[in-house]
Design an enzyme around this catalytic site. Structure first.
Site, mmCIF file in Angstrom:
data_model
loop_
_atom_site.group_PDB
_atom_site.id
_atom_site.type_symbol
_atom_site.label_atom_id
_atom_site.label_comp_id
_atom_site.label_asym_id
_atom_site.label_seq_id
_atom_site.Cartn_x
_atom_site.Cartn_y
_atom_site.Cartn_z
ATOM 1 C CB ILE A 14 -0.945 -0.005 1.224
ATOM 2 C CG1 ILE A 14 -1.839 -1.250 1.217
ATOM 3 C CG2 ILE A 14 -1.775 1.275 1.276
ATOM 4 C CD1 ILE A 14 -2.844 -1.314 0.096
ATOM 5 C CB SER A 47 -2.972 -16.137 -1.749
ATOM 6 O OG SER A 47 -3.508 -16.550 -0.528
ATOM 7 C CG HIS A 51 -8.812 -11.520 -4.383
ATOM 8 N ND1 HIS A 51 -9.234 -12.818 -4.211
ATOM 9 C CD2 HIS A 51 -7.820 -11.330 -3.471
ATOM 10 C CE1 HIS A 51 -8.540 -13.378 -3.231
ATOM 11 N NE2 HIS A 51 -7.658 -12.495 -2.772
#
Lengths: 484, 426, 121
Positions: A14, A47, A51
């Protein structure tokens, strides 16, 4: 005391995405990262999934930034030469009950404007994924995978190229608000800044506390993973997810191929007391293997080459049953303190969209002018193993160290190790080399290449090799010399 | 690699025999190939030294069975390096083999560039690698201070670097035992060797001269159940294990340490072999071979630790000599020599046997077998049954460990598709 | 009265377990060769070991040179000899087999180099 316009706290995905986005404008930016490298916490241990947006409640920030971020990734990955694969994902149902959940998921997805969703039968699943056991599945074509740490490194280093200052091993000790600027006390000195962007991840609450009374708490939630040897890459081509277990607020154990050709099993989900308790546990390791075998019965225990865990930054308690959304806001008490709170999954996917949102917030307060000479391309970490033979020969002709392989598991050359060591952030730990060129990431886990990397650090960079660290500055590899 | 346009850029070399790996197996096999008539023999090695792991094995005990003297690793390999030099064998150092194929072509890379090496025979001698923490899935933190025993040996003996002060060793393999002594000698506090099995995994001589001589505790039927330390390792938690190697609850003990060495097994290195399509044996981890140590691809032979993990360099060298000799014969007589006949015997490990080499036979007469038992077993007999008929029964001279056992057995005439099963009789 | 002791022979990988009477050095059982009998008797009377370690080398292509005692030395002198080795350093080049310390601690054994270390360029 140097003065900056923007101080970003946290060099995770971020903070780094924000740094890069802001580096497109004429701004004086500094990033403080407490670790010895960027992506040293949550951003490296996840992971690596891009998404689609089917799992987030419609109209939530999570849904908005996930879908938007997913779209941006197509271009971003190209610019930064970060590998990305649009593998698609199957959410599988094991029984009729779960099939009902698939329909619900599809509806959410449609509301969130996720394209191409399709409910499909076992036969079609097995045509593409012959090793999977399921009753039916939801096909989500827009999901993909990337390398989260490589992305973060590229975002951070590209922003350095565009003028951002990154300080590693820099801990923010205290912050004071003066009339129109913040005074930030760190172990590397005191800095002034007009804005503070709190992208400290699990530490976000500590930063808030330095200025005001927080209205939230952090509930660290650990997820453990197992890594399978590349030999087993044939098992799956796409992401395989189970029905999300809503009541636990996470996506359930899934099976994910990585860009590098390994397979990940995980994550688990467990609320823990300490934000840095990244241990793995026997109990969870067993659960992961058991659950994975229920989906892919041919997985064997000996396929595992590594285990690790990452910690989600949750800001809602486990029993909370509302929407546990991201919080991205300019503080009311201390305007100019922009807090990014509870950035858990799908934070990686959302990162580039969140970065744009932060630019928007800042642009409401100051006039931003775009640089004409922003360098958007970044391709420092070219890989020998990805090159054509012609290119390999050319590179070796130019610089013979391209012909000396150091890490035989991943075929990493001396040139790549030297290149990784001369990174613009100045990160010089064993892990920082591993995450930049993959040396030590393969099946021998550094058994063979560590000595060569240590040698290169001594010979080419004049470092005192007895003082090399694995990751943090207290994680020394050695204690001294055998003979003095 | 095969694409046109690249060919010109490749350095082309042609040999009788090419050996991959310059450790003891590779050097010995190369010498043997030269002595049995191969004219041009080259050995390729990725490191900038010759001898594989031996230069760092400064302890003695090498050569006892083979030469009748006890040498240190560097002394042992030096004898062969001298010989190889005198025979005009070329060693290509700092050259990494990227792949080989069933046309007997080796694709390699060095500072000079990419190269293609054509050979009449290839000998695989890539050695093995150490199992890591990941292979065992030991739970806990992921701090620094965790080394495989061999890597710690590299740093102490070759780089003059001490990895730590307070040491715990997991696994009683020979490398672990030798490192226990080495570290103790260098002033470290070796707190103990933890072994999950109820018996030590290394040679009896090493248990005596590395542990007992230095009063280093050996904890049998124990394992590490957790590793702790956020930055550098600061303790391990050990537990007793039951017969099924499962930790017994409430037997946990904490051992404070700053270093954990792993000596938990070795894995033959066969990525090159697998990619070439050579069939591997799941129980040895190495290629399937016949009595000439030839793999399932004609012209490609295997020896050393990539074939099976040896206990001593002596037996390894004895076998490597045979692989070298056969590769030379193949190179001289051409590709069709000793091609796999239709007629062959499949050799299978039976009750109580972990694995056996060779896994295939295509000749009658005396065959040299090497095998391991599943667990130590005193006073046992081994039977060789050809299609269920016993053709040989041998006594185990010593089998109080899981070391390699050697037996010579005469194979009588047999019918095609015969099966030879080797069984442990108690 | 139990004068019997068990000795694991370290001369070869077999590792015979030899039962021997400590008083009269009578071999009860277990030795598979003559050397083992000899070893077990010595082990009772005066246990000896070959010591291997390394010594600092200056101006060499390696920082350390490996060494050993060319004859077995009394077990109880191992650490005394090590202390000397830790304080010793040599200058490159050194050839394998070269004697570095003669008759160390009057044991009749020399410290010899077990590898060749060339001078660094």
């Amino acid at each position: 005391m140097r003065k900056f316009q923007i101080a970003i706290i946290g060099g995770g995905v971020i903070g780094s995405a924000i740094a890069r986005e802001l580096s497109k404008y004429f701004l004086d930016i500094i990033v403080f990262e407490k670790g010895s490298d960027v992506a040293s916490s949550t951003s490296k241990a996840n992971s690596g999934v891009i998404h689609s947006g089917i799992n987030s409640p419609p109209k939530s920030l999570k849904a908005r930034f996930c879908v938007e971020g997913n779209r941006i990734f197509h271009q971003l990955a190209k610019e930064l030469s970060v590998p990305i694969k649009w593998t698609g994902k199957y959410v599988i149902a094991k029984n009729e009950e779960e099939e009902k959940e698939l329909v619900k998921l599809k509806d959410i997805g449609i509301k969130n404007k996720v394209m191409g969703l399709r409910l499909i039968e076992t036969d079609e699943v097995n045509f593409n994924e012959p090793n999977i056991k399921c009753k039916s599945a939801l096909w989500v074509p827009s999901a993909g995978i990337t390398l989260p740490y490589q992305l973060t490194i590229a975002l951070a280093e590209n922003s350095v190229m565009n003028g951002v200052k990154f300080l590693l091993e820099t801990i923010v000790i205290d912050i004071k608000k003066n009339n129109n600027y913040f005074e930030i006390k760190t172990n590397k000195g005191i800095f002034k800044s007009d804005f503070i962007i709190n992208a400290a991840g699990l530490n976000c609450i500590d930063i808030v506390k330095m200025l005001e009374e927080p209205d939230f708490r952090v509930y660290p939630c650990r997820g453990e993973y197992l890594v399978l040897d590349k030999k087993y890459a044939f098992l799956i081509k796409s992401l395989i997810y189970q029905i999300p277990q809503e009541k636990f607020g996470f996506l359930g154990v899934h099976i994910t191929p990585t860009v590098d050709g390994n397979i990940l099993l995980g994550p688990t989900s467990e609320y823990i007391a300490e934000i840095n308790d990244t241990r793995t546990t026997k109990q969870k390791i067993n659960i992961l293997l058991k659950e994975a075998k229920e989906i892919i019965p041919i997985i064997k225990d000996k396929a595992v080459i590594n285990a690790y865990s990452g910690i989600r930054c949750k800001i809602y308690p486990p029993e909370y049953d509302g929407i546990s959304d991201f919080r991205i806001e300019n503080s009311r008490v201390n305007p100019g303190l922009i807090n990014l709170l509870g950035i858990e999954s799908p934070g990686l996917t959302a990162a580039p969209a969140i970065a744009k949102e932060v630019v928007k917030i800042i642009s409401k307060n100051i006039v931003l002018s775009k640089k004409t000479k922003f360098v958007s391309k970044y391709d420092k970490y070219i890989k020998f193993s990805d090159m054509t033979n012609e290119r390999k020969s050319k590179m070796i002709n130019k610089n013979a160290s391209w012909g000396r392989i150091i890490c035989r598991c991943e075929n990493v050359t001396e040139a790549e190790v030297i290149n990784a060591l001369s990174n613009p952030l100045g990160a010089k730990t064993l892990s920082s080399i591993k995450y930049r060129c993959r040396a030590g990431m393969g099946r021998c886990q550094g058994g063979f290449c560590t000595q060569h990397i240590v040698r290169i650090m001594g010979e080419e960079f004049n470092l005192d090799i007895t003082k090399i660290n694995l990751k943090s500055n207290k994680s020394n590899l050695f204690i001294g010399k055998t003979r003095v | 690699m095969e694409k046109l346009g690249c060919e010109k850029k490749l350095i082309n070399v042609t040999n009788d025999v090419s050996v991959i790996g310059s450790g003891p197996a590779g050097i010995v096999a190369g010498i043997s190939a030269r002595e049995f008539g191969a004219k041009k023999v080259i050995i390729i090695d990725r490191n900038n030294w010759i001898g594989g792991i031996l230069p760092q094995c400064i302890h003695d005990g090498f050569g006892i069975e083979e030469m009748g003297i006890s040498l240190t690793g560097p002394e042992y390999i030096d004898k062969y390096v001298e010989k190889a030099k005198n025979l005009g064998i070329t060693v290509m150092k700092e050259t990494t083999v990227l792949k080989i194929n069933n046309e007997l072509e080796i694709f390699a890379v060095s500072r000079k560039g990419l190269m293609k090496i054509k050979s009449k025979s290839i000998i695989l001698a890539m050695g093995c690698r150490e199992k890591t923490r990941g292979n065992l899935i030991i739970p806990g933190d992921r701090p620094s201070g965790i080394y495989t025993a061999g890597l710690a040996q590299t740093f102490i003996n070759l780089y003059n670097i001490m990895p730590g002060k307070n040491i715990v060793i997991l696994g009683s393999g020979d490398v672990g035992l030798i490192m226990a002594r080495r570290l103790k000698i260098e002033g470290a506090n070796v707190k103990g060797v933890i072994e999950i099995l109820p018996y030590p995994n290394g040679l009896p001589r090493n248990v005596v001269q590395c542990l007992k001589d230095y009063n280093i505790p050996l904890l049998l039927s124990h394992t590490i159940t957790s590793i702790e330390g956020k930055d550098r390792i600061n303790k391990v938690i050990i537990s007793k294990v039951d017969k099924n190697k499962k930790p017994i609850p409430d037997t946990e003990k904490i051992i404070k340490c700053d270093t954990l060495l792993l000596s938990v097994g070795l894995i033959p290195e066969n990525e090159i072999s697998r990619n070439a399509g050579i069939i591997l044996d799941d129980s040895t981890g190495g290629p399937l071979v016949n009595q000439y140590y030839r793999t399932t691809i004609p012209g490609i032979y295997a020896c050393g630790n990539c074939l099976q993990v040896y206990d001593t360099v002596d037996l390894l060298s004895i076998h490597a000599k045979i692989a070298g000799k056969q590769s030379a014969k193949n190179a001289i007589k051409g590709k069709n020599h000793n091609n796999y006949a239709e007629k062959n015997i499949i050799v299978k490990p039976g009750t109580g046997i972990k694995y056996i080499i060779p896994q295939m036979i295509n000749k009658t007469g005396i065959i040299d077998f090497s095998f391991r038992l599943e667990k130590p077993n005193k006073f046992s007999k081994i039977s060789f049954e050809l299609n269920k008929n016993e053709i040989f029964r041998g006594n185990l001279k010593y089998s109080n460990s899981t070391g390699i056992i050697n037996m010579k057995v005469k194979i009588p005439n047999y019918s095609p598709k015969s099966i030879l099963e080797v069984i442990l009789n108690e | 009265m139990n004068d019997e002791t068990k000795i694991t022979c370290i001369l070869c990988p077999i590792g015979c377990e030899i039962r021997i009477n400590k008083k009269n050095l009578f071999i009860i059982e277990g030795a598979k060769c003559e050397k083992g009998i000899e070893y077990s008797k010595n082990e009772v009377l005066d246990p000896k070991r070959i010591l291997t370690s390394s010594i600092l080398i200056k101006n060499g292509i390696l920082p350390l040179i490996s060494v050993k005692t060319n004859k077995p030395i009394p077990k109880d002198k191992l650490f005394n000899i090590l202390e000397i080795l830790k304080k010793t350093s040599v200058n490159a080049p050194v050839e394998m087999g070269e004697k570095i310390i003669r008759n160390i601690l009057n044991t009749g054994s020399d410290i010899i180099a077990t590898k060749t270390v060339k001078k660094s360029k």
